[in-house]
Design an enzyme around this catalytic site. Structure first.
Site, PDB file in Angstrom:
ATOM      1  CG  ASP A 407      -1.920   1.071   1.269  1.00  0.00           C
ATOM      2  OD1 ASP A 407      -2.286   1.566   0.189  1.00  0.00           O
ATOM      3  OD2 ASP A 407      -2.351   1.452   2.379  1.00  0.00           O
ATOM      4  CD  GLU A 410      -0.452   5.306  -3.946  1.00  0.00           C
ATOM      5  OE1 GLU A 410       0.111   5.573  -2.876  1.00  0.00           O
ATOM      6  OE2 GLU A 410      -1.251   4.376  -4.089  1.00  0.00           O
ATOM      7  CG  ASP A 484      -8.228   4.514   0.848  1.00  0.00           C
ATOM      8  OD1 ASP A 484      -8.089   3.274   0.885  1.00  0.00           O
ATOM      9  OD2 ASP A 484      -7.398   5.298   1.340  1.00  0.00           O
TER      10      ASP A 484
HETATM   11  C1  GLC Z   1      -4.702   3.339   2.975  1.00  0.00           C
HETATM   12  C2  GLC Z   1      -5.212   2.100   2.227  1.00  0.00           C
HETATM   13  C3  GLC Z   1      -6.207   1.375   3.088  1.00  0.00           C
HETATM   14  C4  GLC Z   1      -5.561   1.017   4.410  1.00  0.00           C
HETATM   15  C5  GLC Z   1      -5.049   2.264   5.103  1.00  0.00           C
HETATM   16  C6  GLC Z   1      -4.264   1.942   6.362  1.00  0.00           C
HETATM   17  O1  GLC Z   1      -5.716   4.257   3.128  1.00  0.00           O
HETATM   18  O2  GLC Z   1      -5.754   2.449   0.995  1.00  0.00           O
HETATM   19  O3  GLC Z   1      -6.668   0.227   2.425  1.00  0.00           O
HETATM   20  O4  GLC Z   1      -6.481   0.364   5.218  1.00  0.00           O
HETATM   21  O5  GLC Z   1      -4.185   2.962   4.238  1.00  0.00           O
HETATM   22  O6  GLC Z   1      -3.173   1.141   6.093  1.00  0.00           O
END
Ligand code: GLC
Length: 793
Positions: A407, A410, A484
């Site tokens: 995650d 980017e 998200d």
């Molecule tokens: C980001 C991700 C989400 C995750 C959060 C905490 O917002 O997109 O899926 O739960 O980070 O790690």
């Protein structure tokens, strides 16, 4: 400031610094051939043309110097040696392969590409190739009334992107994911144009920020980049599926995921402790709801330090992972790229000492805020850093972990620009580049490093990787979830075209957060979303901190029982879904398809965004609105069968379909053959109830090849798999079925299978491999008009 100096007359202040007018490349001055490369010098720039194969041609333009033919890491193919006929005419040059011809008009330089029949695929008009501002490269093509545009990876809005302007710049967008919200996390600078049933595609391989504009002009579209070369590939189709095959030939295809990755996944930000995870599993098993994976979000770590577990909340991860595995469940921890700045933390220390973090040219390490506070970011453009990061994953794999969730790659950074300073440099194995140039590659390179590390460490087992960010080629390493979203009906609706376009863009293994990430979900929305999720390639329920729980049982018994039914339905469809995954890994053709991929000549499907296909003959038309128990469904030409009732419907029509909360409308095309299995607690439970359903179409032959393998290793790549081909012909009351095991170097767990023939009657005579099946071996189900026969493997 400095108002009393010459700064007062700075050109920027006068608004004259940026010349955003289009500068054309001008006329062709010279043309030469060097081996398989055609080199063109124009008045205002240089071009090279290379055929990659008969139906793929690459065009590169550099306004300043002779173009480099180095492609980005997205491209995995080299040009093949093919014979191209060259004709030099007075006003133009023509290059012809067996599949396309490329005409280069000289004054000014303009390009036309025709297919093998001479039909124009794409052409240039008042504008062609050129530059804007000082470093922006741009290419215009003619847009006709009949052109419709698909692909572009992960975009909001409807399926057909005609009339849109889209930017490729990997961006962490927590909110709002509205129709106009652009860009999101992925950059896939690829699209296909469909015109009157035929298609061509373009992949613009430029890793800077790029823009695709189908909005500004009515008869031209353009693609441009903030820097670099104008480097693009044209795929000549002629069908939309051919374009997907050609694009994924160039940028790679998804390797078959482990079977467990196709099951139901449960996630939350965050399951806070070992005991919470154990209770969660207990509930799934107790409630007879299948599940294959549980996710650990950022709270499992010691103050968000990657490659650690919090010792208080997760005292014995190894035992937890082993206990889960014994129940057929995999644990998937999140791993973000930000490494906490902390001299006593081994990963940070090691990264600093071994020079693995991104830096400024002057030498300072780039430090900025993410979850752990001040953090450094690995420079994945460096092979050594990729290896270092990959090797660190032994921390997880030694504990028994086989799946990782990437995650914030980017990369997301908590500052005003949401990402790394564009002046940070990437080592790029000695060929230094700015972050502005490699930003869009960061997630792909992180995925490549992680996936390759897992492959090495799991010693023959297939890893699973989930990623938020990526660039073209990400399908070789990871599944993609669409970030998200929110628990809005609108987001359920928007996830359909988003995933269909991702599928067209090579990223077949994708899905949204089922139930919605942010905001509070409710029983009805979760139920409808689970119905869709049961058929999206990636099926994960995930939600945010401080929102309503949305596990399958969260909203009471009424919803729980429907949700159970659909998660179980997913498991029953797995043999068919796995067969489609296998097809996708060989051809790139996605599992979840827009109808335009199958029926490109049908105008009713050109922007059909609220229904999708699974394979070539199943339509899913979900309910996407609250308190709604009917909807309009479009069925293309042919006869279609309601999956739940076996009622036959005539296509080439819009129909009003009833669907109470229990019902996800599913339609099967007459002639389809579909494998199904039993519902099970997880994919780790061996299949024992293999059923092959035939929906015979009178006087039309149809066939199906069921695929299976061990589901866990790479042995399938070395020829160990199972393929059963079933061909069916129905005429009069006679149904002739031929069955052949084409390859059985892998033996499935089921030893017998059931043949189930729909729309049958008591007089149906059944022949299998030319032998009539005696009546006593046939079970006729009166209520459903199906016949059932048990056959040996
Ligand atoms: C980001 C991700 C989400 C995750 C959060 C905490 O917002 O997109 O899926 O739960 O980070 O790690």
């Amino acid at each position: 400031m400095f108002e009393d100096s010459s700064f007062a007359i700075h050109p920027n202040k006068l608004g004259k610094s940026m010349d955003s007018r289009y500068h054309d490349i001008g006329e062709i001055l010279s043309f030469e051939q060097q081996g398989h490369v055609y080199i063109i010098t124009c008045k205002n720039g240089f071009m090279k043309i290379v055929f990659y194969q008969n139906d793929i041609v690459r065009i590169v333009m550099n306004p300043l110097v002779e173009p480099s033919l180095k492609s980005s890491v997205a491209v995995i193919e080299q040009p093949k040696k093919i014979s191209v006929k060259l004709q030099q005419l007075k006003d133009r040059i023509i290059l012809t392969s067996t599949k396309l011809s490329l005409e280069l008009f000289k004054t000014p330089c303009r390009l036309t590409i025709r297919d093998e029949t001479g039909e124009v695929l794409l052409t240039e008009g008042s504008k062609g190739i050129g530059t804007k501002a000082t470093s922006e490269v741009v290419c215009y093509k003619v847009m006709t009334e009949d052109d419709h545009f698909y692909g572009f990876g992960e975009k909001t809005g409807y399926l057909n992107k005609r009339g849109e302007k889209m930017v490729m710049w990997n961006t962490d967008v927590y909110a709002p994911h509205n129709p106009e919200t652009d860009p999101l996390y992925q950059s896939i600078p690829f699209f296909m144009a469909v015109r009157n049933g035929s298609a061509y595609g373009i992949f613009f391989d430029n890793t800077f920020k790029t823009t695709f504009d189908f909005k500004t002009e009515t008869d031209l579209y353009s693609f441009s980049a903030n820097g670099g070369q104008l480097d693009y590939y044209v795929f000549s189709g002629p069908s939309p599926k051919d374009v997907v095959r050609q694009y994924t030939h160039l940028t790679g295809r998804m390797p078959l995921p482990p079977k467990w990755a196709l099951g139901y996944h449960q996630s939350k930000y965050s399951y806070m402790s070992e005991s919470e995870v154990r209770e969660l599993i207990h509930n799934f098993i107790e409630k007879d709801i299948p599940v294959d994976a549980i996710y650990l979000d950022i709270h499992y770590m010691d103050e968000y330090r990657v490659f650690t577990f919090d010792q208080h909340s997760f005292p014995n991860p190894q035992q937890l992972i082993a206990d889960l595995k014994s129940k057929g469940i995999h644990l998937i921890p999140i791993v973000d790229p930000g490494v906490k700045k902390d001299p006593s933390y081994n990963i940070y220390k090691d990264g600093i000492l071994k020079n693995h973090f991104c830096k400024y040219l002057e030498g300072d390490i780039y430090i900025d805020e993410v979850w752990p506070g001040e953090s450094a970011f690995p420079d994945f453009s460096k092979t050594e850093t990729q290896k270092w990061w990959a090797d660190n994953h032994t921390f997880y794999t030694d504990l028994g972990i086989e799946g990782i969730w990437n995650d914030m790659n980017e990369p997301a950074v908590f500052n005003n620009t949401k990402t790394m300073d564009l002046e940070v440099i990437h080592d790029n194995d000695g060929d230094i580049r700015t972050h502005a140039e490699l930003h869009n590659l960061y997630g792909l390179l992180m995925g490549m490093s992680t996936y390759n590390g897992l492959v090495e460490q799991l010693q023959g087992k297939r890893p699973f990787l989930l990623t938020r960010a990526g660039y073209s080629g990400i399908q070789r390493y990871a599944a993609v979830w669409t970030g998200d979203n929110r628990s809005f009906w609108e987001h359920l609706e928007m996830s359909l075209p988003m995933c269909m376009n991702l599928g067209i863009s090579g990223v077949a293994f994708c899905g949204p957060d089922v139930g919605g990430f942010a905001h509070d979900c409710n029983g009805q929305l979760l139920t409808r979303w689970i119905q869709v999720g049961a058929f999206t390639p990636f099926f994960r329920n995930h939600n945010a901190l401080d929102t309503n729980s949305q596990e399958p049982w969260a909203f009471g018994a009424k919803y729980e029982s429907i949700i159970r039914k659909y998660i179980q339905l997913r498991y029953r469809w797995l043999p068919h879904l796995y067969t489609l995954f296998s097809e996708c890994s060989r051809t790139g053709i996605p599992v979840m398809r827009p109808l335009v991929l199958e029926y490109p000549g049908d105008k009713h499907v050109w922007n059909l965004s609220d229904q999708f296909m699974i394979g070539e003959n199943v339509i899913i038309a979900p309910i996407l609105r609250p308190d709604t128990f009917h909807r309009v469904v479009y069925l293309p030409d042919g006869e279609w069968i309601n999956y739940w009732t076996d009622q036959v419907l005539i296509g080439d029509k819009h129909l009003l379909i009833e669907a109470d909360l229990e019902t996800l409308p599913i339609f099967i095309k007459k002639g389809a053959i579909i494998a199904q299995g039993a519902s099970k607690q997880s994919t780790m439970v061996a299949e024992t109830d293999m059923q092959i359903h035939i929906y015979p179409d009178e006087n039309v032959a149809s066939s199906y090849t069921l695929y299976d393998d061990d589901g866990t290793t790479f042995n399938y790549m070395y020829g160990q798999y199972f393929e059963k081909k079933i061909t069916c012909m129905y005429s009069g009351d006679t149904l002739n079925i031929s069955v052949e095991n084409i390859i059985s170097t892998y033996k499935p767990s089921w030893k017998q299978w059931k043949l189930i023939v729909h729309l049958a009657n008591e007089n149906t005579k059944l022949f299998i491999n030319k032998k009539q099946i005696p009546n006593e071996n046939i079970i006729f189900h009166h209520e459903s008009h199906t016949i059932e026969v048990t056959v040996d493997q």
